[in-house]
Write an enzyme that holds these catalytic residues in place. Structure first.
Site: not given
Length: 423
Positions: A12, A192
């Site tokens: 990230e 998700d």
């Protein structure tokens, strides 16, 4: 400006680290810190590891050890409610959704000493929004829920109206930054969607892609923040001239060559555009139901008052004001604003409104309502008693605005309150 970046995983933040000028790496207290520059801004980056404690430690270190003025927390999250895989979410607030001392009369997620919803500074949200728009990035705004577990079903958390994502770090970053009086923004990328078939498989599939997107967009944000320097837009207009520039030196040069020019600085480019086009800027917020309230007081007339408006989908559909001369007058304009807030909340309940965004300038409007402040006056006690009943019927999201800050709607309710004193 010194900017701190917190990401739970190396994926990230790795792209950002690779783009820093004069990159250096150090270790303090077993924590790896990468730092360097992007144009004029000093950037400090920590890959915190997963979970709330790790995120809080990283945030504390960036603020206390390296004096970071703005914290950006970036990473992936699970989508809930109206989100889809690959959505970008800009947090308007965060909740510690696994914190529960409701046995003592607190709301689930409410931590003593803090509002239940931990909110970034509104101007910072708008600043990031403007940059995302300039970058042509589609995004959604909403509440992010934080807890120390991977959520696979709605039975695993207390849902909050307006929530769009669930993850493991954001609210801890927010709480730590608020505690240490530091600005913060939090952005999530949906890998998700909770409860969907193949949720875990989708996480494995999209985690790397969304982590890279997280890093890429954060890098673009940092470049844009640097390019804006003071993050201001200078709007200039004259008889046959209109322009918006981002440098005061450039603005001064233009102004020196014009006669009868008018100019002003803004933090928001849309507000600057409204200025040069002689239009009224009414703000960026686009919530379905919004209200503004304000109070006023006249010593000579021995009266106090409130003014307010109710807005539906961007249109003012009702305005109201009223003056009083009773025992609460000892609180001056504060009494008016408290009574105005009570009126509009009760009015919204009667109209069947389930969520209202309420804008105000007296801090006690939200602090007493949430229970964060304990009232010592009859006015405060009555308002808090009203709030306890109102909370059962409506979700009120509070937005503090600066008084006399040229906010169109705030100026409007200020005038309504003053007009009531003359009735």
């Amino acid at each position: 400006m010194r900017i701190g970046i917190v990401g739970a995983m190396n994926e990230e933040i790795s792209l950002i680290c690779n783009k820093l000028e004069n990159l250096k790496k150090i270790v303090e207290h077993n924590i790896d810190i990468s730092f360097g520059k992007i144009n004029d801004n000093e950037i400090y980056i920590i890959s915190s590891g997963v979970g709330k404690v790790n995120a809080s430690v990283a945030t504390s270190m960036l603020i206390l050890n390296f004096n970071c003025e703005l914290i950006i927390n970036t990473g992936v999250a699970g989508g809930i409610n109206d989100t889809n895989t690959k959505d970008v979410i800009l947090a308007t607030g965060l909740v510690q959704s696994d914190f529960d001392i409701s046995i003592f009369g607190r709301e689930k997620g409410e931590i003593p000493g803090f509002d239940k919803i931990l909110k970034p500074n509104e101007e910072d949200i708008k600043l990031i929004e403007n940059i995302l728009k300039e970058l042509d990035v589609d995004y959604k705004k909403g509440i992010i829920l934080t807890q120390d577990r991977f959520v696979t079903g709605y039975d695993m958390f207390e849902n909050v109206d307006g929530s769009l994502a669930t993850e493991m770090e954001g609210a801890s970053v927010a709480q730590t930054a608020i505690k240490l009086n530091t600005r913060f923004v939090i952005i999530r990328y949906i890998s998700d969607v909770v409860g969907k078939e193949k949720q875990v498989e989708n996480y494995d599939l999209f985690e790397s892609e969304m982590s890279h997107l997280s890093s890429s967009i954060t890098l673009s944000l940092l470049n844009s923040l640097s390019n804006k320097k003071n993050n201001k837009y200078y709007a200039i207009k004259a008889d046959d001239y209109q322009n918006i520039v981002s440098s005061w030196d450039e603005a001064k040069e233009i102004i020196s060559k014009l006669s009868n020019s008018k100019y002003k600085s803004f933090l928001n480019i849309n507000e600057a555009k409204a200025f040069i086009n002689d239009e009224i800027y009414k703000g960026e917020d686009d919530y379905e139901w919004m209200s503004y309230v304000d109070g006023s007081f006249d010593k000579d007339k021995n009266k106090y008052s409130y003014g307010g408006i109710l807005i539906h989908n961007g249109e003012v559909i009702e305005s109201f004001n009223k003056s009083f001369n009773d025992d609460f007058i000892i609180h001056h304009n504060v009494a008016g604003e408290v009574r105005g807030a009570s009126y509009v909340i009760n009015h919204a309940i009667k109209k069947g409104i389930k969520e209202l965004h309420l804008y105000f300038d007296y801090e006690g409007i939200s602090k007493f309502y949430s229970g964060l402040w304990k009232p010592k006056t009859e006015l405060g006690i009555k308002y808090q008693e009203f709030a306890e009943e109102a909370k059962k019927k409506i979700n009120v999201i509070f937005h503090k605005v600066k008084s006399h800050s040229n906010n169109y709607y705030n100026d409007l309710v200020d005038k309504l309150a003053k007009d009531a004193l003359n009735k």
